[in-house]
Design a protein around this motif. Structure first.
Motif, PDB file in Angstrom:
ATOM      1  N   HIS A 148      30.628 -22.992  18.715  1.00 16.08           N
ATOM      2  CA  HIS A 148      29.283 -23.472  18.406  1.00 16.08           C
ATOM      3  C   HIS A 148      29.263 -24.344  17.155  1.00 16.08           C
ATOM      4  O   HIS A 148      28.197 -24.630  16.618  1.00 16.08           O
ATOM      5  N   ILE A 149      30.437 -24.761  16.709  1.00 15.51           N
ATOM      6  CA  ILE A 149      30.531 -25.639  15.546  1.00 15.51           C
ATOM      7  C   ILE A 149      30.991 -27.014  16.034  1.00 15.51           C
ATOM      8  O   ILE A 149      32.009 -27.136  16.697  1.00 15.51           O
ATOM      9  N   LEU A 150      30.201 -28.027  15.712  1.00 14.28           N
ATOM     10  CA  LEU A 150      30.450 -29.394  16.158  1.00 14.28           C
ATOM     11  C   LEU A 150      30.593 -30.309  14.949  1.00 14.28           C
ATOM     12  O   LEU A 150      30.209 -29.959  13.849  1.00 14.28           O
ATOM     13  N   ASP A 179      21.631 -11.332  13.392  1.00 21.36           N
ATOM     14  CA  ASP A 179      20.682 -11.608  14.450  1.00 21.36           C
ATOM     15  C   ASP A 179      21.413 -12.303  15.602  1.00 21.36           C
ATOM     16  O   ASP A 179      22.087 -13.310  15.414  1.00 21.36           O
ATOM     17  N   ALA A 180      21.239 -11.810  16.795  1.00 23.48           N
ATOM     18  CA  ALA A 180      21.922 -12.357  17.963  1.00 23.48           C
ATOM     19  C   ALA A 180      21.470 -13.776  18.286  1.00 23.48           C
ATOM     20  O   ALA A 180      22.231 -14.564  18.821  1.00 23.48           O
ATOM     21  N   ASN A 181      20.230 -14.105  17.965  1.00 23.38           N
ATOM     22  CA  ASN A 181      19.724 -15.441  18.293  1.00 23.38           C
ATOM     23  C   ASN A 181      20.393 -16.533  17.478  1.00 23.38           C
ATOM     24  O   ASN A 181      20.652 -17.611  17.995  1.00 23.38           O
ATOM     25  N   ILE A 182      20.663 -16.290  16.211  1.00 19.17           N
ATOM     26  CA  ILE A 182      21.267 -17.326  15.376  1.00 19.17           C
ATOM     27  C   ILE A 182      22.681 -17.661  15.843  1.00 19.17           C
ATOM     28  O   ILE A 182      23.137 -18.780  15.717  1.00 19.17           O
ATOM     29  N   SER A 183      23.366 -16.707  16.431  1.00 14.12           N
ATOM     30  CA  SER A 183      24.725 -16.958  16.910  1.00 14.12           C
ATOM     31  C   SER A 183      24.744 -17.894  18.114  1.00 14.12           C
ATOM     32  O   SER A 183      25.790 -18.420  18.462  1.00 14.12           O
ATOM     33  N   ARG A 184      23.594 -18.119  18.728  1.00 14.19           N
ATOM     34  CA  ARG A 184      23.509 -19.012  19.891  1.00 14.19           C
ATOM     35  C   ARG A 184      23.231 -20.462  19.511  1.00 14.19           C
ATOM     36  O   ARG A 184      23.284 -21.344  20.351  1.00 14.19           O
ATOM     37  N   ILE A 185      22.933 -20.713  18.236  1.00  9.63           N
ATOM     38  CA  ILE A 185      22.647 -22.067  17.761  1.00  9.63           C
ATOM     39  C   ILE A 185      23.960 -22.831  17.614  1.00  9.63           C
ATOM     40  O   ILE A 185      24.990 -22.267  17.284  1.00  9.63           O
ATOM     41  N   TYR A 186      23.899 -24.133  17.829  1.00  8.29           N
ATOM     42  CA  TYR A 186      25.042 -25.008  17.580  1.00  8.29           C
ATOM     43  C   TYR A 186      24.857 -25.663  16.219  1.00  8.29           C
ATOM     44  O   TYR A 186      23.756 -26.107  15.881  1.00  8.29           O
ATOM     45  N   PHE A 187      25.921 -25.712  15.437  1.00 11.66           N
ATOM     46  CA  PHE A 187      25.873 -26.225  14.077  1.00 11.66           C
ATOM     47  C   PHE A 187      26.729 -27.479  13.946  1.00 11.66           C
ATOM     48  O   PHE A 187      27.775 -27.597  14.572  1.00 11.66           O
ATOM     49  N   ASP A 188      26.286 -28.397  13.107  1.00 15.35           N
ATOM     50  CA  ASP A 188      26.916 -29.691  12.913  1.00 15.35           C
ATOM     51  C   ASP A 188      27.545 -29.766  11.527  1.00 15.35           C
ATOM     52  O   ASP A 188      26.891 -29.456  10.535  1.00 15.35           O
ATOM     53  N   LEU A 189      28.804 -30.160  11.463  1.00 17.92           N
ATOM     54  CA  LEU A 189      29.498 -30.340  10.189  1.00 17.92           C
ATOM     55  C   LEU A 189      29.473 -31.798   9.753  1.00 17.92           C
ATOM     56  O   LEU A 189      30.484 -32.365   9.374  1.00 17.92           O
ATOM     57  N   ALA A 190      28.314 -32.429   9.803  1.00 22.30           N
ATOM     58  CA  ALA A 190      28.210 -33.835   9.396  1.00 22.30           C
ATOM     59  C   ALA A 190      28.481 -33.977   7.908  1.00 22.30           C
ATOM     60  O   ALA A 190      28.227 -33.068   7.122  1.00 22.30           O
ATOM     61  N   GLY A 191      28.999 -35.132   7.547  1.00 19.09           N
ATOM     62  CA  GLY A 191      29.275 -35.375   6.138  1.00 19.09           C
ATOM     63  C   GLY A 191      30.529 -34.661   5.695  1.00 19.09           C
ATOM     64  O   GLY A 191      31.472 -34.499   6.448  1.00 19.09           O
ATOM     65  N   ALA A 192      30.538 -34.233   4.452  1.00 16.18           N
ATOM     66  CA  ALA A 192      31.715 -33.573   3.875  1.00 16.18           C
ATOM     67  C   ALA A 192      31.493 -32.068   3.851  1.00 16.18           C
ATOM     68  O   ALA A 192      30.930 -31.521   2.900  1.00 16.18           O
ATOM     69  N   ALA A 193      31.903 -31.380   4.890  1.00 13.82           N
ATOM     70  CA  ALA A 193      31.745 -29.928   4.974  1.00 13.82           C
ATOM     71  C   ALA A 193      32.712 -29.244   4.018  1.00 13.82           C
ATOM     72  O   ALA A 193      33.894 -29.560   3.986  1.00 13.82           O
TER      73      ALA A 193
END
Length: 79
Positions: A31-33, A1-15
Motif C-alpha cells: 500500500h506504499i506507492l 485501526d483496520a481502516n487506515i491499513s487499507r489506505i494507499y500512501f504516496d512517498l512523493a518528494g524526499a521520503a
C-alpha cells in the motif's frame, strides 16, 4: 485501526527513513506507492531523490521496484 491499513500512501518528494518506518507500522508494503511530483519538482532533483529513496527502501527490507512501479500496477490492474 483496520481502516487506515487499507489506505494507499504516496512517498512523493524526499521520503525520510522516519516516514518509511511510520508507514510500515500502519500499512502493508503493498500500500506504499511512489509519486514523483513532476513537473512541480525539477527532473534533476527527482532523479537524485529517487536514487536516495531506492537505497532507503532497500535498507528497510523493501523491494524498490515494488514501491516505485509494481504496487501502482497492481492497484490499477496494469499487470
Amino acid at each position: 485501526d483496520a481502516n487506515i491499513s487499507r489506505i494507499y500512501f504516496d512517498l512523493a518528494g524526499a521520503a525520510t527513513d522516519e516516514a518509511i518506518e511510520s508507514l510500515l507500522t500502519i500499512t502493508e508494503p503493498s500500500h506504499i506507492l511512489y509519486g514523483s511530483d513532476y513537473p512541480y519538482v525539477a527532473a534533476p532533483a527527482l532523479i537524485g531523490a529517487k536514487k536516495a529513496l531506492e537505497g532507503r527502501l532497500a535498507a528497510h527490507g523493501l523491494a524498490p521496484e515494488d514501491i516505485l512501479t509494481n504496487n501502482a500496477k497492481s492497484l490499477f490492474n496494469l499487470q
